[in-house]
Design an enzyme around this catalytic site. Structure first.
Site, mmCIF file in Angstrom:
data_model
loop_
_atom_site.group_PDB
_atom_site.id
_atom_site.type_symbol
_atom_site.label_atom_id
_atom_site.label_comp_id
_atom_site.label_asym_id
_atom_site.label_seq_id
_atom_site.Cartn_x
_atom_site.Cartn_y
_atom_site.Cartn_z
ATOM 1 N N ARG A 58 0.844 -1.206 0.000
ATOM 2 C CA ARG A 58 0.000 0.000 0.000
ATOM 3 C C ARG A 58 0.877 1.253 0.000
ATOM 4 O O ARG A 58 0.478 2.326 -0.425
ATOM 5 C CB ARG A 58 -0.992 0.007 1.170
ATOM 6 C CG ARG A 58 -1.895 1.237 1.190
ATOM 7 C CD ARG A 58 -3.218 1.031 1.948
ATOM 8 N NE ARG A 58 -3.067 0.314 3.202
ATOM 9 C CZ ARG A 58 -2.502 0.822 4.301
ATOM 10 N NH1 ARG A 58 -2.054 2.062 4.299
ATOM 11 N NH2 ARG A 58 -2.387 0.095 5.382
ATOM 12 N N TYR A 111 -14.390 16.190 -17.711
ATOM 13 C CA TYR A 111 -14.931 14.835 -17.578
ATOM 14 C C TYR A 111 -16.010 14.882 -16.484
ATOM 15 O O TYR A 111 -15.790 15.484 -15.421
ATOM 16 C CB TYR A 111 -13.783 13.905 -17.184
ATOM 17 C CG TYR A 111 -14.173 12.465 -17.017
ATOM 18 C CD1 TYR A 111 -14.432 11.673 -18.120
ATOM 19 C CD2 TYR A 111 -14.262 11.898 -15.760
ATOM 20 C CE1 TYR A 111 -14.781 10.356 -17.965
ATOM 21 C CE2 TYR A 111 -14.605 10.573 -15.597
ATOM 22 C CZ TYR A 111 -14.873 9.802 -16.700
ATOM 23 O OH TYR A 111 -15.213 8.491 -16.550
ATOM 24 N N ASP A 183 -5.323 17.672 -16.516
ATOM 25 C CA ASP A 183 -5.669 16.289 -16.837
ATOM 26 C C ASP A 183 -5.294 16.081 -18.306
ATOM 27 O O ASP A 183 -5.920 16.642 -19.206
ATOM 28 C CB ASP A 183 -7.165 16.080 -16.591
ATOM 29 C CG ASP A 183 -7.646 14.676 -16.945
ATOM 30 O OD1 ASP A 183 -7.019 14.031 -17.815
ATOM 31 O OD2 ASP A 183 -8.653 14.230 -16.373
ATOM 32 N N LYS A 208 -7.308 4.889 -20.200
ATOM 33 C CA LYS A 208 -7.551 5.291 -21.581
ATOM 34 C C LYS A 208 -6.302 5.005 -22.439
ATOM 35 O O LYS A 208 -5.854 3.887 -22.488
ATOM 36 C CB LYS A 208 -7.969 6.757 -21.622
ATOM 37 C CG LYS A 208 -8.992 7.137 -20.538
ATOM 38 C CD LYS A 208 -10.320 6.417 -20.676
ATOM 39 C CE LYS A 208 -11.198 6.537 -19.438
ATOM 40 N NZ LYS A 208 -11.470 7.899 -19.001
#
Ligand SMILES: *Cc1c(COP(=O)(O)O)cnc(C)c1O
Length: 399
Positions: A58, A111, A183, A208
Site C-alpha cells: 500500500r 470529464y 488532466d 484510456k
C-alpha cells in the site's frame, strides 16, 4: 526446509529469491503485498529512507514503481504516483492540496465525474469551488481570488476538444500564488507535455490511451517544474494514497506498462485516422458541427492546438442534425464502431455524452456548455482508415 512437515513446507517452499547473474529484460510482476526484513536495523534503515527497500504494497511496490518511472520519463516529471483509477488520482491531488477555507478554480467543461467530484468534495470539505470558461483567459484571471490554491483543467477538453492554453494558464495560476493541474488523458505525453509548458501537476486516467487496451483501470499524478515544491507535494500525494488506500495492483501496473510500450505508434495512428474521419464528417449534410483541434484554423482553440505536437489526437465529437433519435439510429447502423462510453482503446468506439459521461449535469448546464442531445463523441481507433470512415458515412446515409 528439508526436515519440515509438508504442511509447513507448503507455507515456505519456492523461495521468492531467484539468484541469477542475468536479469529479466522485462520488469517482473511483484505480486507481493509484504516484504521480509533480516533484522530490526534493516527495517529501521528502509523505514527512514537510509536504504532503498519496500515495506508493504500500500506504501510502494516494485511493479507499480516501474510503471510510475515510465510515466515520469514521458511527462518529464520530478516524480509520479500511480493509483487505482484516474478518479483516484484526481482525488489524491484534491486531498493533498486543498484544506478548509481554501479555493479551487476549474474549467466548466470537464470529464463528468471530475466535475461532480470537485463540486461534492469541495462542499464537504469547506473548499470554495468556481467553474470558468477556460478559453476566456481574462475570465480565468478574474476568478483567481485570494485563497485559490489550484487551477484545474484538461489539456484537451471532454467532450468538445477545446485545447487549453497551458503557458497562459500557468502564468495566471502562478501570479495568483496557485498551482496549475492538467488532466492530460486525451492528449497523452506523446502529443503534449504540460509540465514543460508551465503546469505543475499532470493527471492521467491511464485506463484510456496510456494502457490503451480497455482491460485496466489506472491513474497517475506527476509533479514537476520549478514553481512547485515537487518533493513536498509528491510526499503529500503519497501520504494521501497510503491513507486513502487507492493503490494500483502489481498485475495492472505491469499490464499498463506493457500498454505504454506501443503508445507512440498508437497515438500516431489514432491522430491520422481521426483527422481523416473529421474531414469526412465535415463533408456530411447530416452533421452540423465537427469538434476536432486540427480542423478549423479560425477556431480560437486551434491556435492553442499548436501546443499539440505530432498530431491532434484520436478524439473528436460532432453534432448530428436530428438529436437523440438520429444518434440512436446511427448507433444501430454502425458495425465497426461500438457504443462504449469510454475512450482511448485500440478499437473505434462512440459515446453519447448527454446520456453517459455528462448525464449528472442539469439540462440547462449541458445546453450552456454545448453538450446537446445530438452530440456524439468518437474515440477513433487504429483500424484501417478507410474502414472507419466508411462505417460512419454508411451509417449516416441510413438516418
Ligand atoms: C476517464 C477519465 C477520467 C477518470 O478516469 P478513471 O480511470 O475512469 O477513473 C478522468 N479524466 C478524463 C479526461 C477521463 O477521460
Amino acid at each position: 526446509m528439508k526436515d519440515m512437515d509438508p504442511k509447513s513446507m507448503a507455507a515456505h517452499a519456492g523461495s521468492a529469491r531467484r539468484p541469477s547473474v542475468s536479469e529479466p529484460e522485462v520488469a517482473p510482476i511483484y505480486a507481493s503485498a509484504v516484504f521480509r526484513f533480516g533484522s530490526l536495523d534493516q527495517a529501521e534503515d528502509v523505514w527512514t529512507g537510509r536504504s532503498k527497500g519496500y515495506v508493504y504494497s500500500r506504501m510502494s511496490n516494485p511493479s507499480v514503481e516501474a510503471f510510475e518511472e515510465a510515466i515520469d520519463a514521458l511527462e518529464g516529471a520530478t516524480g509520479t504516483v500511480a493509483a487505482s483509477s484516474g478518479m483516484a488520482a484526481t482525488n489524491m491531488v484534491l486531498d493533498a492540496l486543498l484544506g478548509h477555507g481554501e479555493r479551487i478554480v476549474a474549467a466548466s467543461v470537464l470529464y463528468g465525474a471530475t466535475k461532480t467530484l470537485i463540486e461534492q468534495d469541495s462542499a464537504r470539505r469547506g473548499v470554495g469551488a468556481r467553474f470558468v470558461d477556460i478559453v476566456d483567459l481574462e475570465g480565468v484571471k478574474g476568478a483567481m481570488e485570494p485563497g485559490v490554491k489550484l487551477l484545474f483543467c484538461e489539456s484537451v477538453s471532454n467532450p468538445l476538444m477545446e485545447v487549453a492554453d497551458i503557458p497562459a494558464l500557468a502564468s495566471i495560476a502562478h501570479e495568483a500564488g496557485a498551482l496549475l493541474a492538467v488532466d492530460n488523458t486525451f492528449a497523452t505525453p506523446v502529443l503534449m507535455r504540460p509540465l514543460e509548458l508551465g503546469a505543475d501537476i499532470v493527471i492521467h486516467s491511464c485506463t484510456k490511451y496510456i494502457n490503451g487496451h480497455d482491460d485496466v483501470m489506472a491513474g497517475t499524478v506527476s509533479v514537476g517544474g520549478d514553481k512547485v515544491d515537487a518533493p513536498g507535494l509528491l510526499e503529500a500525494i503519497r501520504h494521501s494514497r497510503t491513507l486513502l488506500g487507492p493503490v494500483l495492483s502489481p498485475f495492472e501496473a505491469w499490464l499498463a506498462l506493457r500498454g505504454v510500450r506501443t503508445l507512440g505508434v498508437r497515438m500516431e495512428r489514432h491522430s491520422d485516422n481521426a483527422f481523416a474521419l473529421a474531414m469526412a464528417l465535415k463533408g456530411s449534410d447530416k452533421v452540423t458541427a465537427v469538434h476536432y483541434p486540427g480542423l478549423d484554423a479560425a477556431n480560437p482553440t486551434c491556435a492553442a492546438a499548436r501546443l499539440l505536437q505530432e498530431g491532434y489526437g484520436g478524439m473528436l465529437s460532432f453534432e448530428l442534425d436530428g438529436g437523440r433519435e438520429a444518434v440512436d439510429g446511427m448507433i444501430r447502423s454502425l458495425s465497426l464502431a461500438a457504443f462504449v462510453p469510454s475512450l482511448g482503446s485500440y478499437a473505434t468506439t462512440i459515446s453519447h455524452p448527454a446520456s453517459t459521461s455528462h448525464r449528472s449535469m442539469s439540462e440547462d448546464e449541458k445546453l450552456k456548455l454545448g453538450i446537446t442531445d445530438g452530440l456524439v463523441r468518437v474515440s477513433v481507433g487504429i483500424e484501417q482508415e478507410q474502414d472507419i470512415v466508411s462505417d460512419f458515412t454508411e451509417a449516416l446515409s441510413r438516418i
